[in-house]
Design an enzyme around this catalytic site. Structure first.
Site, mmCIF file in Angstrom:
data_model
loop_
_atom_site.group_PDB
_atom_site.id
_atom_site.type_symbol
_atom_site.label_atom_id
_atom_site.label_comp_id
_atom_site.label_asym_id
_atom_site.label_seq_id
_atom_site.Cartn_x
_atom_site.Cartn_y
_atom_site.Cartn_z
ATOM 1 N N GLU A 200 0.884 -1.173 0.000
ATOM 2 C CA GLU A 200 0.000 0.000 0.000
ATOM 3 C C GLU A 200 0.925 1.227 0.000
ATOM 4 O OE1 GLU A 200 -2.286 0.486 3.606
ATOM 5 O OE2 GLU A 200 -3.780 1.796 2.649
ATOM 6 N N ASP A 278 -12.374 -0.800 2.120
ATOM 7 C CA ASP A 278 -11.425 -0.501 3.199
ATOM 8 C C ASP A 278 -12.126 0.105 4.423
ATOM 9 O OD1 ASP A 278 -8.904 -0.761 4.246
ATOM 10 O OD2 ASP A 278 -7.951 0.808 3.047
HETATM 11 N N1 HPA Z 1 -3.830 0.035 5.789
HETATM 12 C C1 HPA Z 1 -3.316 -0.384 6.939
HETATM 13 N N2 HPA Z 1 -4.052 -0.541 8.029
HETATM 14 C C2 HPA Z 1 -5.347 -0.263 7.969
HETATM 15 C C3 HPA Z 1 -5.934 0.204 6.788
HETATM 16 C C4 HPA Z 1 -5.126 0.336 5.636
HETATM 17 O O1 HPA Z 1 -5.573 0.712 4.532
HETATM 18 N N3 HPA Z 1 -7.243 0.397 7.059
HETATM 19 C C5 HPA Z 1 -7.439 0.081 8.339
HETATM 20 N N4 HPA Z 1 -6.294 -0.322 8.898
HETATM 21 ZN ZN ZN Z 2 -7.298 -2.069 4.987
#
Ligand code: HPA
Ligand code: ZN
Length: 336
Positions: A200, A278
Site C-alpha cells: 500500500e 477498506d
Molecule cells: N492500511 C493499513 N491498516 C489499515 C488500513 C489500511 O488501509 N485500514 C485500516 N487499517
Molecule cells: Zn485495509
C-alpha cells in the site's frame, strides 16, 4: 459509454477488504460516544466528516484509532457490524469478509469475548434476517511486536472455528512482513487462512515477502507489486488475489487521482484483482461507489466490471459449491 451505475449496484458482489472499526459513520460515532460517555474531539458529525483529510496512511490511522474509543461493549460491536452489513446489502453485497483488529480494544480492557460475540451475533442475525453471508478476519497490528500478535492468536483460540482467517494492518513502512514470520507460520499451523496488507505504502519487496516468507492466501492492497514485473507475473500465475481499495488509495495519496489508478493495468496483467472499500465513511464510498467511480475514471467496460466482480467470488474464502452458485448468479445478472 452508457451509465453503468445501476448495473454495478445491482450485480451480486463481494466485499473482501473492509475494517469494521473503520465503518462507523459519523452520526453513529457520536451516538456510541454518548452511549459510552466517551469524549470526542469534534463538536458534531459534520466537524468529524470535515476532518477526513489525510496526507498518508499514518494521518488516517491516527483518526481511525481515535474513533475506536467509542466501541466498548458487546452491543457496540454488534451494532456497528449490523449497521455495516445492512448497508452492504443495500449495496448489492452478498458475501462480506470483515476485518477487525481486537488489539485496539483489548488494550483498553475490553474483553475479547465482548468483541467477538458482538460481531458473531450480528453476522448470524444478518444471515437470518437480511440474507447476507459474512465472516470475520481477525487482524493484528504490524506496528506492534510479534509477541503481541502471538498473544492475540492465543486469545482468539476459543472461537477459532468461527473465525475465517487472520489478517494484518497498521503502519506499513518500517514493519515488513518478515517481522511476523513466526506468527504467520503459527497461524497457518493452527489452520487459519491468512492475509496481510502489503504494497500500500510499502515497496514491492514487502509484497514478495508476504507471499514467499509468510505464504499468505491473499494480499490486501498489493499495488506496489506492479513495480516488479517478475513478482507481478508470479502473483498472477499463482492466482493470489489482491484486495484493492481504489478510493482509499486516492484519499491516502497512494495514487494521485483515480484516473491514474493501476486497476486496469492490474487486469491487463491478469492479476486476480478485486475492488473493495477498506474504511468506507473515511474514504467516501462503499463497494458500489468504488466500482462506479473507477468505471467512470478509467472508462472500464461492462466486461471488465463483471471480471472484477467475478474475481471477488474467486478470491473469497468460501466453499467451491458456494463459489459456483455466486458466479452463476453474477453471470445470470450480467447476461440480461
Ligand atoms: N492500511 C493499513 N491498516 C489499515 C488500513 C489500511 O488501509 N485500514 C485500516 N487499517
Ligand atoms: Zn485495509
Amino acid at each position: 459509454m452508457p451509465d453503468l451505475a445501476p448495473f454495478i449496484r445491482g450485480l451480486p458482489k463481494t466485499e473482501l477488504h473492509m475494517h469494521v472499526e473503520g465503518s462507523i459513520e459519523p452520526e453513529m460515532m457520536f451516538a456510541l460516544a454518548e452511549r459510552n460517555g466517551v469524549d470526542l474531539k469534534w463538536d458534531s458529525p459534520e466537524a468529524l466528516r470535515a476532518a477526513y483529510e489525510f496526507s498518508d496512511l499514518k494521518s488516517f490511522l491516527d483518526l481511525y484509532f481515535e474513533g475506536c474509543r467509542v466501541l466498548v461493549s458487546e452491543r457496540d460491536f454488534y451494532d456497528v457490524t449490523m449497521a455495516y452489513l445492512g448497508r452492504a446489502v443495500r449495496d448489492g453485497v452478498v458475501r462480506a469478509e470483515l476485518f477487525l483488529g481486537p488489539q485496539s480494544f483489548t488494550d483498553r480492557g475490553v474483553p475479547m469475548a465482548s468483541i467477538l460475540k458482538g460481531i458473531f451475533g450480528a453476522i448470524t442475525d444478518a444471515k437470518r434476517d437480511i440474507g447476507i453471508s459474512a465472516g470475520l478476519m481477525v487482524s493484528a497490528h504490524r506496528h506492534r511486536s510479534e509477541a503481541e500478535a502471538m498473544e492475540l492468536l492465543d486469545q482468539i483460540m476459543p472461537w477459532a472455528d468461527q473465525i475465517l482467517g487472520i489478517g494484518m494492518g497498521g503502519a506499513e513502512v518500517g514493519n515488513p512482513p518478515s517481522k511476523f514470520k513466526s506468527f504467520f507460520l503459527e497461524c497457518r499451523n493452527r489452520g487459519f487462512r491468512t492475509t496481510i496488507h502489503a504494497g500500500e505504502e510499502g515497496p514491492a519487496s514487502y509484497v514478495r515477502e508476504a507471499i514467499e516468507v509468510l505464504q499468505v492466501d491473499r494480499i490486501d492492497h498489493g499495488n506496489a507489486c506492479l513495480s516488479d514485473s517478475a513478482l507481478t507475473k508470479e502473483i498472477a500465475d499463482r492466482r493470489i488475489a489482491l484486495t484493492v481499495c481504489p478510493l482509499s488509495n486516492v484519499r491516502l495519496k497512494v495514487v494521485p487521482r483515480l484516473d491514474v489508478h493501476p486497476l486496469r493495468t492490474m487486469l491487463k496483467a491478469n492479476l486476480l484483482v478485486t475492488v473493495n472499500s477498506d474504511d468506507p465513511p473515511y474514504f467516501g464510498g462503499y463497494v458500489s461507489e468504488n466500482l462506479i467511480e473507477c468505471q467512470k475514471a478509467l472508462a472500464l467496460s461492462k466486461a471488465e466490471i463483471v471480471r472484477l466482480v467475478r474475481n471477488g467470488f474467486e478470491a473469497a474464502f468460501i466453499t467451491s459449491e458456494e463459489r459456483s452458485q455466486y458466479l452463476a448468479a453474477v453471470d445470470d445478472f450480467a447476461s440480461f
